[in-house]
Design a protein around this motif. Sequence first.
Motif, PDB file in Angstrom:
ATOM      1  N   THR A 163      51.777 -13.945   4.777  1.00 32.82           N
ATOM      2  CA  THR A 163      52.350 -14.580   3.596  1.00 32.82           C
ATOM      3  C   THR A 163      53.298 -13.636   2.859  1.00 32.82           C
ATOM      4  OG1 THR A 163      50.330 -15.873   3.349  1.00 32.82           O
ATOM      5  CG2 THR A 163      51.773 -15.755   1.433  1.00 32.82           C
ATOM      6  N   TYR A 168      51.684 -14.063  -3.071  1.00 36.99           N
ATOM      7  CA  TYR A 168      50.275 -13.682  -2.964  1.00 36.99           C
ATOM      8  C   TYR A 168      49.422 -14.187  -4.129  1.00 36.99           C
ATOM      9  CZ  TYR A 168      49.425 -10.559   1.025  1.00 36.99           C
ATOM     10  OH  TYR A 168      49.181 -10.050   2.267  1.00 36.99           O
ATOM     11  N   THR A 291      42.778 -12.384  -4.245  1.00 33.02           N
ATOM     12  CA  THR A 291      43.550 -13.307  -3.427  1.00 33.02           C
ATOM     13  C   THR A 291      43.220 -13.095  -1.952  1.00 33.02           C
ATOM     14  OG1 THR A 291      45.385 -11.721  -3.556  1.00 33.02           O
ATOM     15  CG2 THR A 291      45.475 -13.643  -4.985  1.00 33.02           C
ATOM     16  N   LEU A 293      44.354 -14.756   2.120  1.00 29.41           N
ATOM     17  CA  LEU A 293      45.275 -15.599   2.889  1.00 29.41           C
ATOM     18  C   LEU A 293      44.535 -16.480   3.875  1.00 29.41           C
ATOM     19  CD1 LEU A 293      48.014 -12.907   3.609  1.00 29.41           C
ATOM     20  CD2 LEU A 293      47.617 -14.264   1.538  1.00 29.41           C
ATOM     21  N   TYR A 320      40.547 -11.657   5.832  1.00 34.32           N
ATOM     22  CA  TYR A 320      41.840 -12.297   6.107  1.00 34.32           C
ATOM     23  C   TYR A 320      42.736 -11.411   6.956  1.00 34.32           C
ATOM     24  CZ  TYR A 320      45.029  -9.931   2.735  1.00 34.32           C
ATOM     25  OH  TYR A 320      45.832  -9.044   2.067  1.00 34.32           O
ATOM     26  N   SER A 376      48.362 -18.660   0.119  1.00 34.84           N
ATOM     27  CA  SER A 376      47.255 -17.823  -0.340  1.00 34.84           C
ATOM     28  C   SER A 376      46.283 -18.654  -1.172  1.00 34.84           C
ATOM     29  CB  SER A 376      47.763 -16.620  -1.139  1.00 34.84           C
ATOM     30  OG  SER A 376      48.465 -17.038  -2.289  1.00 34.84           O
TER      31      SER A 376
END
Length: 406
Positions: A163, A168, A291, A293, A320, A376
């Motif tokens: 991403t 993000y 956060t 992904l 992730y 995200s």
Amino acid sequence: MALFQRLRAPRRPIGHALIACLLLIALALSACASSTSGGGASSSAPIRIGFSITETGPQSAPAKFDLQGYQLGADAINAQGGLLGRKVQLVYYDDQGSASTAVQLYQRLITSDKVDLLVGPYQTDLTSAIAPLVTRYKMAMPAMAANLEPFSGRYPYLVQSITQTPRYMIPVIDLAATKGYKTLALLIQDTAFPLELAQGIKQEAAARGIRVVFEATYPADTNDFTALVLKAGAAKPDMIIGATYLADAEGIIRAARASNVNAKLFAFSIGPVEPEFGSALGNAANGILGTTLWFPTLKTAGNAEFVQNFRARFGRDPDYHAAMAYATMQALAAAVKMAGSLDQTKIRDAYLKLDLQTVAGEFKLNNLGQQLGYQSYVLQWQNGKQELVWPPAVATSPVQLPHPNW
């Protein structure tokens, strides 16, 4: 030339035995040349995929997930018959998180090891360092560097497999806006990814009417965050958000707790997504947002099987980073199959044409190689474990806000 002339105009007839000997020598030389020439599609030798990875150093924890994602991805390719009728083999070295070391290692991979394919290292800084080298040798390389600069057209053989950095933490800002939070303190590690991430945070905050009341950067080797956190707390922000990696995210939380600095929301980019975050901080991790992904409960293509196979292979749950690395291998396999050869320009062009459903979601690029498909999500530590809390359509638990006082 003299030998050629003697063979053409011998002084006496050449015997049958000598002719037979010369034919045998020619056949032997031909066989030798075939066995040592560059790997063609008909070769039975494995296709070698090269990269460096941070097995030691401050960023080794997430980087090892990258490595394991690559390894499981190679296993999956081989289980499906390999590429172009050949198995794949990983060739990798420890770059120790050093940009100069990464450059040396990719030079070795390309010129000495003569690998057939490349994938990228962990961290934007390392990808930026090797980008000129990879481009000079015209090697197509999917890279898990989130910043946009390496994929801005200067390095046409790089493609983005993660991403984009500015995206993000957009979901964190969206979540904060729904709660009516209006002010933000922003703490930023002074390295490439956090700096670009901070710009994305500020742009999204401004668009949602959220004001940055405190902002500060700090060196990557900072160990004591007390003074920084006290200054941030003095601005009385609704939110304290860190553009961070794992170690500094932990350090900021420890300092905030020790100094009794409170906010309605604490969120960090890289840090809470790692399992080590919870084990290192214990109860202090609860309520912290991060956060991600990817998440194990997402209904992406093949995700449940990926999680099961990762646990069986490595004895732990993926994060992730592992999922993005595995998805990178999925995209690599698809690009090579579309190209039908190991021609690097054809493979690069194939990447740009892909619209592929992976365990991380949709792999799709623009004509510069920048990632358009991946998104995200927001996770939160609740009762000692990670829960997906935003957006609501994929949440495994409701978000718990405001953050409790320490």
